[in-house]
Design a protein around this motif. Structure first.
Motif, PDB file in Angstrom:
ATOM      1  N   MET A 103      51.680  95.725  54.780  1.00  9.15           N
ATOM      2  CA  MET A 103      52.746  94.925  54.198  1.00  9.15           C
ATOM      3  C   MET A 103      52.146  93.579  53.796  1.00  9.15           C
ATOM      4  N   ILE A 104      52.475  93.155  52.587  1.00  8.72           N
ATOM      5  CA  ILE A 104      52.037  91.864  52.056  1.00  8.72           C
ATOM      6  C   ILE A 104      53.241  90.931  52.028  1.00  8.72           C
ATOM      7  N   THR A 105      53.064  89.722  52.527  1.00  9.98           N
ATOM      8  CA  THR A 105      54.139  88.740  52.447  1.00  9.98           C
ATOM      9  C   THR A 105      53.751  87.648  51.463  1.00  9.98           C
ATOM     10  N   LEU A 106      54.747  87.147  50.804  1.00  7.08           N
ATOM     11  CA  LEU A 106      54.588  86.020  49.899  1.00  7.08           C
ATOM     12  C   LEU A 106      55.521  84.934  50.402  1.00  7.08           C
ATOM     13  N   THR A 107      54.952  83.779  50.718  1.00  7.61           N
ATOM     14  CA  THR A 107      55.741  82.624  51.121  1.00  7.61           C
ATOM     15  C   THR A 107      55.614  81.580  50.023  1.00  7.61           C
ATOM     16  N   VAL A 108      56.744  81.104  49.560  1.00  9.16           N
ATOM     17  CA  VAL A 108      56.777  80.110  48.484  1.00  9.16           C
ATOM     18  C   VAL A 108      57.529  78.900  49.006  1.00  9.16           C
ATOM     19  N   SER A 109      56.932  77.737  48.874  1.00 10.67           N
ATOM     20  CA  SER A 109      57.572  76.486  49.258  1.00 10.67           C
ATOM     21  C   SER A 109      57.653  75.619  48.009  1.00 10.67           C
ATOM     22  N   LEU A 110      58.815  74.993  47.789  1.00 10.41           N
ATOM     23  CA  LEU A 110      58.964  74.169  46.582  1.00 10.41           C
ATOM     24  C   LEU A 110      60.054  73.136  46.752  1.00 10.41           C
ATOM     25  N   GLN A 111      60.033  72.169  45.875  1.00 13.71           N
ATOM     26  CA  GLN A 111      61.012  71.088  45.843  1.00 13.71           C
ATOM     27  C   GLN A 111      61.778  71.185  44.527  1.00 13.71           C
TER      28      GLN A 111
END
Length: 100
Positions: free
Chosen positions: A1-9
């Protein structure tokens, strides 16, 4: 399983439009992409313009399928308008443990 974490403003004053755009992208990702296992959008408790996405995909091919989906292109156009330039950080990881 691949996770993608995206953080943004999000740009001040753009929160509602941003939420409409990311809700559509998250829903379409989960319902239209067989390799997407979940797509959670969370908001920082102390800053209602800071968001993190937690996404899980079967494999790297599913991540690439996500990035080439028509709804993702619509999302990218919205992000260009509503996300503070330079604030987005994407992290691809391999999930080792999951508890539910």
């Amino acid at each position: 399983m691949i996770t993608l974490t995206v953080s943004l403003q999000v740009v001040p004053g753009h929160r509602d439009a941003f939420l409409a755009a990311i809700e559509e992208n998250a829903e379409r990702s989960f319902t239209d992409e067989p390799g997407c296992r979940y797509f959670d959008v969370v908001c920082d408790l102390d800053d209602d313009h800071h968001f993190v996405f937690h996404e899980a995909y079967d494999d790297e091919a599913a991540v690439e399928a996500h990035r080439s989906a028509a709804h993702f292109k619509v999302w990218r156009a919205a992000a260009a308008e509503h996300v503070v330039p330079g604030s987005q950080v994407n992290t691809l990881s391999r999930r080792l443990f999951h508890h539910s």
